[in-house]
Enzyme design. Structure first.
Site, PDB file in Angstrom:
ATOM      1  N   GLY A  75       1.117  -1.620  -0.066  1.00  0.00           N
ATOM      2  CA  GLY A  75      -0.313   0.213   0.108  1.00  0.00           C
ATOM      3  C   GLY A  75       0.846   1.224  -0.350  1.00  0.00           C
ATOM      4  O   GLY A  75       1.857   1.014  -0.339  1.00  0.00           O
ATOM      5  N   ASN A  76       0.007   2.472   0.412  1.00  0.00           N
ATOM      6  CA  ASN A  76       0.651   3.929   0.786  1.00  0.00           C
ATOM      7  C   ASN A  76       0.419   4.903   1.622  1.00  0.00           C
ATOM      8  O   ASN A  76      -0.651   4.157   2.070  1.00  0.00           O
ATOM      9  CB  ASN A  76       0.592   4.265  -1.101  1.00  0.00           C
ATOM     10  CG  ASN A  76      -0.785   4.541  -1.424  1.00  0.00           C
ATOM     11  OD1 ASN A  76      -1.081   6.022  -0.973  1.00  0.00           O
ATOM     12  ND2 ASN A  76      -1.008   3.875  -2.676  1.00  0.00           N
TER      13      ASN A  76
END
Ligand code: C5P
Length: 398
Positions: A204-205
Protein backbone atom coordinates in the site's frame (compact mmCIF):
# COMPACT_ATOMS: atom_id res chain seq x y z
CA UNK A 1 -14.09 31.46 0.62
CA UNK A 2 -13.59 34.86 2.29
CA UNK A 3 -12.91 34.94 6.02
CA UNK A 4 -16.26 34.99 7.79
CA UNK A 5 -17.29 36.13 11.25
CA UNK A 6 -18.96 32.96 12.54
CA UNK A 7 -20.82 32.82 15.83
CA UNK A 8 -20.99 29.31 17.24
CA UNK A 9 -23.79 29.01 19.79
CA UNK A 10 -23.28 26.11 22.17
CA UNK A 11 -26.16 24.98 24.34
CA UNK A 12 -26.40 22.62 27.27
CA UNK A 13 -26.30 19.10 25.96
CA UNK A 14 -23.66 16.43 26.28
CA UNK A 15 -22.87 16.85 22.56
CA UNK A 16 -21.34 20.20 23.57
CA UNK A 17 -18.02 18.39 23.76
CA UNK A 18 -18.26 17.76 20.02
CA UNK A 19 -18.90 21.47 19.44
CA UNK A 20 -15.20 21.93 20.14
CA UNK A 21 -14.52 20.14 16.85
CA UNK A 22 -17.05 22.36 15.07
CA UNK A 23 -15.20 25.42 16.33
CA UNK A 24 -11.85 23.90 15.38
CA UNK A 25 -12.93 23.02 11.83
CA UNK A 26 -14.25 26.55 11.27
CA UNK A 27 -11.00 28.08 12.57
CA UNK A 28 -8.92 25.74 10.38
CA UNK A 29 -11.07 26.72 7.41
CA UNK A 30 -9.83 30.27 8.03
CA UNK A 31 -12.83 31.86 9.76
CA UNK A 32 -13.03 34.20 12.76
CA UNK A 33 -15.03 32.22 15.29
CA UNK A 34 -16.85 33.67 18.32
CA UNK A 35 -18.37 31.25 20.76
CA UNK A 36 -21.53 32.21 22.62
CA UNK A 37 -22.21 29.48 25.16
CA UNK A 38 -25.20 29.13 27.41
CA UNK A 39 -24.49 28.75 31.10
CA UNK A 40 -25.46 25.08 30.87
CA UNK A 41 -23.13 24.49 27.91
CA UNK A 42 -20.22 25.55 30.11
CA UNK A 43 -21.08 22.71 32.50
CA UNK A 44 -20.25 20.29 29.71
CA UNK A 45 -17.23 21.95 28.13
CA UNK A 46 -14.76 24.35 29.68
CA UNK A 47 -14.38 27.99 28.74
CA UNK A 48 -10.55 27.70 28.43
CA UNK A 49 -10.93 24.88 25.89
CA UNK A 50 -13.31 26.94 23.78
CA UNK A 51 -11.18 30.08 24.06
CA UNK A 52 -8.02 28.25 23.07
CA UNK A 53 -9.65 26.52 20.14
CA UNK A 54 -11.64 29.54 18.89
CA UNK A 55 -8.76 31.96 19.59
CA UNK A 56 -11.34 34.47 20.90
CA UNK A 57 -13.01 35.18 24.24
CA UNK A 58 -16.09 33.09 24.95
CA UNK A 59 -19.22 35.03 25.88
CA UNK A 60 -22.10 33.70 27.90
CA UNK A 61 -23.32 36.42 30.26
CA UNK A 62 -26.08 38.77 29.15
CA UNK A 63 -24.99 41.44 31.62
CA UNK A 64 -21.31 41.47 30.70
CA UNK A 65 -20.01 43.95 28.13
CA UNK A 66 -23.12 46.11 28.51
CA UNK A 67 -21.21 49.28 27.60
CA UNK A 68 -20.43 47.84 24.20
CA UNK A 69 -24.04 46.65 23.83
CA UNK A 70 -22.74 43.13 23.45
CA UNK A 71 -26.18 41.51 23.45
CA UNK A 72 -26.77 42.89 19.97
CA UNK A 73 -23.22 43.58 18.77
CA UNK A 74 -22.30 39.90 18.47
CA UNK A 75 -25.30 39.08 16.30
CA UNK A 76 -24.96 42.21 14.20
CA UNK A 77 -21.33 41.42 13.35
CA UNK A 78 -22.00 37.78 12.43
CA UNK A 79 -21.95 36.53 8.84
CA UNK A 80 -23.19 33.14 9.97
CA UNK A 81 -24.57 31.67 13.20
CA UNK A 82 -24.26 27.95 13.94
CA UNK A 83 -25.95 26.50 17.02
CA UNK A 84 -24.39 23.13 17.84
CA UNK A 85 -25.64 21.35 19.77
CA UNK A 86 -29.13 22.81 19.77
CA UNK A 87 -31.13 21.34 22.64
CA UNK A 88 -34.90 20.89 22.51
CA UNK A 89 -35.16 23.81 24.93
CA UNK A 90 -33.09 26.13 22.73
CA UNK A 91 -35.02 25.08 19.64
CA UNK A 92 -38.27 25.92 21.45
CA UNK A 93 -36.91 29.31 22.46
CA UNK A 94 -35.71 30.07 18.94
CA UNK A 95 -39.07 29.07 17.50
CA UNK A 96 -40.87 31.54 19.74
CA UNK A 97 -38.23 34.28 19.45
CA UNK A 98 -37.29 34.26 23.10
CA UNK A 99 -34.18 36.13 24.20
CA UNK A 100 -33.59 35.35 27.85
CA UNK A 101 -29.86 34.75 27.45
CA UNK A 102 -26.95 36.10 25.41
CA UNK A 103 -27.34 33.51 22.66
CA UNK A 104 -31.05 34.24 22.21
CA UNK A 105 -30.33 37.98 22.04
CA UNK A 106 -27.48 37.48 19.57
CA UNK A 107 -29.66 35.41 17.28
CA UNK A 108 -32.61 37.81 17.41
CA UNK A 109 -30.33 40.77 16.71
CA UNK A 110 -28.80 39.12 13.66
CA UNK A 111 -29.78 38.96 10.02
CA UNK A 112 -27.11 36.31 9.32
CA UNK A 113 -28.12 32.83 8.15
CA UNK A 114 -28.84 30.51 11.06
CA UNK A 115 -27.86 26.85 11.11
CA UNK A 116 -28.90 24.56 13.96
CA UNK A 117 -27.66 21.06 14.73
CA UNK A 118 -30.18 19.45 17.10
CA UNK A 119 -29.02 16.94 19.69
CA UNK A 120 -31.39 15.25 22.10
CA UNK A 121 -32.95 11.95 23.00
CA UNK A 122 -35.21 10.36 20.42
CA UNK A 123 -38.35 10.91 22.49
CA UNK A 124 -37.63 14.63 22.72
CA UNK A 125 -36.84 14.89 18.99
CA UNK A 126 -40.09 13.11 18.12
CA UNK A 127 -42.19 15.02 20.62
CA UNK A 128 -44.88 16.97 18.73
CA UNK A 129 -43.69 20.19 20.39
CA UNK A 130 -40.17 19.76 18.98
CA UNK A 131 -41.53 18.62 15.61
CA UNK A 132 -43.64 21.80 15.39
CA UNK A 133 -40.75 24.00 16.51
CA UNK A 134 -38.41 22.53 13.91
CA UNK A 135 -41.06 23.04 11.21
CA UNK A 136 -41.37 26.68 12.32
CA UNK A 137 -37.63 27.22 12.11
CA UNK A 138 -37.41 25.57 8.69
CA UNK A 139 -40.28 27.68 7.40
CA UNK A 140 -38.34 30.72 8.52
CA UNK A 141 -35.33 29.69 6.48
CA UNK A 142 -33.26 28.19 9.26
CA UNK A 143 -31.03 25.31 8.10
CA UNK A 144 -31.42 22.23 10.28
CA UNK A 145 -28.50 19.77 10.11
CA UNK A 146 -29.34 16.29 11.33
CA UNK A 147 -29.82 14.93 13.84
CA UNK A 148 -28.12 11.67 12.90
CA UNK A 149 -29.39 8.26 13.89
CA UNK A 150 -27.09 6.40 16.23
CA UNK A 151 -25.87 5.75 19.72
CA UNK A 152 -27.15 8.32 22.22
CA UNK A 153 -25.64 9.19 25.58
CA UNK A 154 -27.23 6.35 27.47
CA UNK A 155 -27.64 2.79 26.28
CA UNK A 156 -30.30 3.79 23.78
CA UNK A 157 -29.86 4.68 20.15
CA UNK A 158 -32.05 6.30 17.52
CA UNK A 159 -32.52 9.67 15.86
CA UNK A 160 -31.25 12.51 18.03
CA UNK A 161 -27.49 12.21 17.95
CA UNK A 162 -25.80 15.41 16.85
CA UNK A 163 -24.45 15.25 13.30
CA UNK A 164 -20.70 14.88 12.96
CA UNK A 165 -18.81 18.19 13.30
CA UNK A 166 -17.44 18.08 9.72
CA UNK A 167 -20.94 17.61 8.35
CA UNK A 168 -22.27 20.51 10.41
CA UNK A 169 -19.47 22.76 9.20
CA UNK A 170 -19.94 21.67 5.58
CA UNK A 171 -23.67 22.34 5.74
CA UNK A 172 -23.13 25.69 7.46
CA UNK A 173 -20.53 26.93 5.00
CA UNK A 174 -22.68 25.73 2.12
CA UNK A 175 -25.37 28.17 3.28
CA UNK A 176 -23.08 31.19 2.89
CA UNK A 177 -20.51 29.98 0.37
CA UNK A 178 -20.38 30.62 -3.34
CA UNK A 179 -22.56 28.21 -5.33
CA UNK A 180 -20.36 28.43 -8.38
CA UNK A 181 -20.41 24.65 -8.94
CA UNK A 182 -24.20 24.31 -8.62
CA UNK A 183 -25.38 21.11 -10.24
CA UNK A 184 -21.99 20.09 -11.67
CA UNK A 185 -21.46 16.38 -11.28
CA UNK A 186 -18.04 15.85 -9.77
CA UNK A 187 -16.41 12.48 -9.23
CA UNK A 188 -13.56 12.51 -6.72
CA UNK A 189 -11.25 9.62 -5.85
CA UNK A 190 -9.45 9.67 -2.51
CA UNK A 191 -7.18 7.53 -0.39
CA UNK A 192 -4.57 4.99 -1.35
CA UNK A 193 -5.04 1.65 -3.06
CA UNK A 194 -3.89 -1.62 -1.49
CA UNK A 195 -2.72 -4.48 -3.64
CA UNK A 196 -3.36 -7.81 -1.94
CA UNK A 197 -0.60 -10.40 -1.58
CA UNK A 198 -2.69 -12.88 0.32
CA UNK A 199 -5.88 -12.67 2.41
CA UNK A 200 -4.14 -10.71 5.17
CA UNK A 201 -1.37 -8.67 3.51
CA UNK A 202 -1.11 -5.93 0.97
CA UNK A 203 1.26 -3.48 -0.69
CA UNK A 204 0.00 0.00 0.00
CA UNK A 205 0.93 3.65 0.35
CA UNK A 206 0.63 6.33 3.02
CA UNK A 207 -2.14 8.41 1.48
CA UNK A 208 -4.73 9.22 4.17
CA UNK A 209 -7.46 10.45 1.86
CA UNK A 210 -7.60 13.87 3.56
CA UNK A 211 -7.00 15.96 0.43
CA UNK A 212 -9.56 14.05 -1.65
CA UNK A 213 -12.16 14.30 1.12
CA UNK A 214 -11.50 18.03 1.45
CA UNK A 215 -12.08 18.40 -2.30
CA UNK A 216 -15.30 16.39 -2.14
CA UNK A 217 -16.60 18.44 0.80
CA UNK A 218 -15.64 21.78 -0.72
CA UNK A 219 -17.25 20.84 -4.04
CA UNK A 220 -20.48 19.86 -2.26
CA UNK A 221 -20.41 23.16 -0.35
CA UNK A 222 -20.16 24.98 -3.65
CA UNK A 223 -23.24 23.22 -4.99
CA UNK A 224 -21.75 20.28 -6.88
CA UNK A 225 -23.32 16.83 -6.89
CA UNK A 226 -20.40 14.82 -5.56
CA UNK A 227 -19.57 11.14 -5.78
CA UNK A 228 -16.59 10.02 -3.74
CA UNK A 229 -14.77 6.79 -4.50
CA UNK A 230 -12.61 6.08 -1.50
CA UNK A 231 -9.76 3.63 -1.14
CA UNK A 232 -8.72 2.74 2.42
CA UNK A 233 -9.32 6.08 4.10
CA UNK A 234 -7.48 6.82 7.33
CA UNK A 235 -10.05 9.44 8.27
CA UNK A 236 -13.86 9.34 8.40
CA UNK A 237 -15.66 10.09 5.19
CA UNK A 238 -18.28 12.82 5.56
CA UNK A 239 -21.76 11.41 6.01
CA UNK A 240 -23.15 14.13 3.75
CA UNK A 241 -21.45 12.71 0.66
CA UNK A 242 -22.23 9.49 -1.14
CA UNK A 243 -19.17 7.27 -0.82
CA UNK A 244 -18.25 4.12 -2.65
CA UNK A 245 -15.50 2.12 -0.94
CA UNK A 246 -12.86 0.24 -2.86
CA UNK A 247 -9.65 -1.54 -1.90
CA UNK A 248 -7.33 -2.30 -4.79
CA UNK A 249 -6.45 -0.47 -8.01
CA UNK A 250 -8.51 -2.87 -10.09
CA UNK A 251 -11.55 -2.21 -7.87
CA UNK A 252 -10.92 1.52 -8.15
CA UNK A 253 -10.62 1.21 -11.93
CA UNK A 254 -13.99 -0.60 -12.13
CA UNK A 255 -15.71 1.91 -9.87
CA UNK A 256 -14.31 4.88 -11.81
CA UNK A 257 -15.25 3.30 -15.14
CA UNK A 258 -18.83 2.90 -13.92
CA UNK A 259 -19.15 6.40 -12.46
CA UNK A 260 -17.13 8.54 -14.90
CA UNK A 261 -19.65 8.60 -17.77
CA UNK A 262 -22.08 10.46 -15.47
CA UNK A 263 -19.52 13.01 -14.32
CA UNK A 264 -18.82 16.47 -15.71
CA UNK A 265 -15.55 16.54 -13.82
CA UNK A 266 -13.26 13.77 -12.54
CA UNK A 267 -10.67 14.59 -9.89
CA UNK A 268 -8.22 11.74 -9.36
CA UNK A 269 -6.79 12.56 -5.94
CA UNK A 270 -6.31 8.90 -4.99
CA UNK A 271 -2.77 7.55 -4.73
CA UNK A 272 -2.94 4.57 -7.04
CA UNK A 273 -0.46 1.70 -7.01
CA UNK A 274 1.42 1.42 -10.28
CA UNK A 275 2.04 -2.31 -9.78
CA UNK A 276 0.24 -5.23 -8.16
CA UNK A 277 1.30 -8.76 -7.31
CA UNK A 278 0.74 -10.94 -10.34
CA UNK A 279 -0.82 -13.66 -8.26
CA UNK A 280 -2.68 -13.37 -4.99
CA UNK A 281 -2.15 -16.33 -2.66
CA UNK A 282 -5.43 -17.80 -1.50
CA UNK A 283 -4.07 -18.58 1.95
CA UNK A 284 -1.52 -16.82 4.12
CA UNK A 285 2.01 -16.95 2.73
CA UNK A 286 4.07 -18.85 5.36
CA UNK A 287 7.72 -18.24 6.14
CA UNK A 288 8.03 -21.92 6.98
CA UNK A 289 7.46 -22.78 3.32
CA UNK A 290 9.19 -19.70 1.82
CA UNK A 291 12.53 -19.98 3.58
CA UNK A 292 14.92 -17.01 3.82
CA UNK A 293 13.65 -14.94 0.93
CA UNK A 294 10.43 -14.30 -0.88
CA UNK A 295 10.22 -13.08 -4.47
CA UNK A 296 7.24 -11.01 -5.43
CA UNK A 297 6.45 -10.63 -9.08
CA UNK A 298 4.54 -7.45 -9.81
CA UNK A 299 2.66 -6.49 -12.94
CA UNK A 300 1.63 -3.05 -14.08
CA UNK A 301 -1.78 -1.72 -13.12
CA UNK A 302 -3.92 0.06 -15.66
CA UNK A 303 -3.40 3.82 -15.59
CA UNK A 304 -6.92 4.91 -14.71
CA UNK A 305 -6.32 8.60 -15.30
CA UNK A 306 -4.78 8.06 -18.69
CA UNK A 307 -7.61 5.74 -19.70
CA UNK A 308 -10.18 8.34 -18.61
CA UNK A 309 -8.49 11.06 -20.60
CA UNK A 310 -8.38 8.82 -23.68
CA UNK A 311 -12.07 7.89 -23.57
CA UNK A 312 -13.70 10.97 -22.09
CA UNK A 313 -16.91 12.51 -23.36
CA UNK A 314 -16.56 15.96 -24.94
CA UNK A 315 -16.49 18.69 -22.31
CA UNK A 316 -15.56 16.43 -19.40
CA UNK A 317 -12.81 18.01 -17.29
CA UNK A 318 -10.16 15.73 -15.82
CA UNK A 319 -7.82 16.73 -13.01
CA UNK A 320 -4.93 14.48 -12.03
CA UNK A 321 -2.45 14.60 -9.18
CA UNK A 322 1.28 14.06 -9.12
CA UNK A 323 2.85 13.30 -5.76
CA UNK A 324 6.60 13.53 -6.12
CA UNK A 325 9.58 13.23 -3.79
CA UNK A 326 11.76 15.49 -6.00
CA UNK A 327 13.21 18.26 -3.81
CA UNK A 328 14.45 20.57 -6.57
CA UNK A 329 11.72 23.03 -7.67
CA UNK A 330 12.75 23.17 -11.32
CA UNK A 331 12.97 19.40 -11.59
CA UNK A 332 9.59 19.02 -9.85
CA UNK A 333 8.06 21.31 -12.44
CA UNK A 334 9.70 19.36 -15.23
CA UNK A 335 8.29 16.10 -13.87
CA UNK A 336 4.84 17.68 -13.63
CA UNK A 337 4.97 19.00 -17.19
CA UNK A 338 5.99 15.62 -18.56
CA UNK A 339 3.25 13.93 -16.55
CA UNK A 340 0.39 16.21 -17.60
CA UNK A 341 1.37 15.71 -21.25
CA UNK A 342 1.65 11.94 -20.82
CA UNK A 343 -1.64 11.57 -18.97
CA UNK A 344 -3.73 13.89 -21.12
CA UNK A 345 -5.42 15.51 -18.10
CA UNK A 346 -6.71 19.09 -18.32
CA UNK A 347 -4.93 20.00 -15.10
CA UNK A 348 -2.34 18.35 -12.91
CA UNK A 349 -2.00 19.19 -9.23
CA UNK A 350 1.63 18.68 -8.27
CA UNK A 351 2.71 18.29 -4.66
CA UNK A 352 5.77 17.11 -2.80
CA UNK A 353 5.52 14.02 -0.67
CA UNK A 354 8.01 12.41 1.62
CA UNK A 355 8.48 10.95 5.05
CA UNK A 356 6.99 14.07 6.64
CA UNK A 357 5.38 15.94 3.74
CA UNK A 358 2.16 15.62 1.82
CA UNK A 359 0.59 12.37 2.96
CA UNK A 360 -1.20 12.11 6.29
CA UNK A 361 -0.67 15.78 7.18
CA UNK A 362 -3.25 18.54 7.65
CA UNK A 363 -1.58 20.94 5.22
CA UNK A 364 -0.49 20.85 1.63
CA UNK A 365 1.44 22.94 -0.89
CA UNK A 366 0.62 22.49 -4.56
CA UNK A 367 1.29 23.78 -8.04
CA UNK A 368 -1.43 23.49 -10.66
CA UNK A 369 -0.40 22.93 -14.26
CA UNK A 370 -2.53 23.26 -17.35
CA UNK A 371 -2.42 20.70 -20.12
CA UNK A 372 0.08 22.91 -21.91
CA UNK A 373 2.36 22.74 -18.87
CA UNK A 374 1.81 26.32 -17.67
CA UNK A 375 1.58 27.02 -13.94
CA UNK A 376 -2.00 28.28 -13.67
CA UNK A 377 -2.21 28.49 -9.87
CA UNK A 378 -0.34 27.76 -6.66
CA UNK A 379 -1.80 27.09 -3.24
CA UNK A 380 -0.47 26.46 0.26
CA UNK A 381 -2.40 25.98 3.46
CA UNK A 382 -4.89 23.61 4.97
CA UNK A 383 -6.13 20.83 2.75
CA UNK A 384 -9.53 22.60 2.84
CA UNK A 385 -8.12 25.82 1.42
CA UNK A 386 -6.05 23.93 -1.15
CA UNK A 387 -9.25 22.08 -2.14
CA UNK A 388 -10.98 25.40 -2.80
CA UNK A 389 -8.07 26.61 -4.93
CA UNK A 390 -8.21 23.42 -6.99
CA UNK A 391 -11.96 23.84 -7.50
CA UNK A 392 -11.41 27.43 -8.59
CA UNK A 393 -9.89 25.90 -11.75
CA UNK A 394 -13.41 24.76 -12.63
CA UNK A 395 -15.15 28.07 -12.09
CA UNK A 396 -12.36 30.17 -13.63
CA UNK A 397 -10.77 27.88 -16.22
CA UNK A 398 -7.27 28.88 -17.25
O1 C5P B 1 1.86 8.37 -12.64
P1 C5P B 1 1.46 8.79 -11.28
O2 C5P B 1 1.11 7.66 -10.36
O3 C5P B 1 2.37 9.77 -10.63
O4 C5P B 1 0.11 9.62 -11.55
C1 C5P B 1 -0.63 10.15 -10.54
C2 C5P B 1 -2.02 10.47 -11.03
O5 C5P B 1 -2.50 9.41 -11.86
C3 C5P B 1 -3.01 10.57 -9.90
O6 C5P B 1 -4.03 11.46 -10.30
C4 C5P B 1 -3.52 9.14 -9.77
O7 C5P B 1 -4.81 9.12 -9.21
C5 C5P B 1 -3.51 8.67 -11.21
N1 C5P B 1 -3.18 7.25 -11.42
C6 C5P B 1 -4.10 6.43 -12.01
N2 C5P B 1 -3.81 5.10 -12.24
C7 C5P B 1 -2.61 4.60 -11.94
C8 C5P B 1 -1.63 5.44 -11.35
C9 C5P B 1 -1.94 6.76 -11.09
O8 C5P B 1 -5.20 6.90 -12.32
N3 C5P B 1 -2.35 3.34 -12.16
Amino acid sequence: MARLNVVVGITGGIAAYKAVSVVRALVLAGHDVHVVATENALRFVGRPTLEAISRNPVHSELYEGVAEVRHVAIGQAADLIVVAPATANTIAKLATGMADDLLGNSILASTAPLVVAPAMHTEMWQNPATVANIATLRARGVTVVGPAVGQLTGKDSGPGRMSEPDDIVAAALAVVGPRDLEGRRILVTAGGTREPLDPVRFIGNRSSGRQGIAIALAAAERGAVVTLIAANLEVDAPASISVQRVGSTLELADAVAAAAPDADVVIMAAAVADYRPETVAQSKIKKETQGDSLDLHLVKNPDILRGLADTRAPGQVIIGFAAETEQNDAKLLELGRAKVARKGADYLVVNRVGWTEGFATERNTVLMLSRAGDIVAEAAGTKQSVADSILDLLSNPA
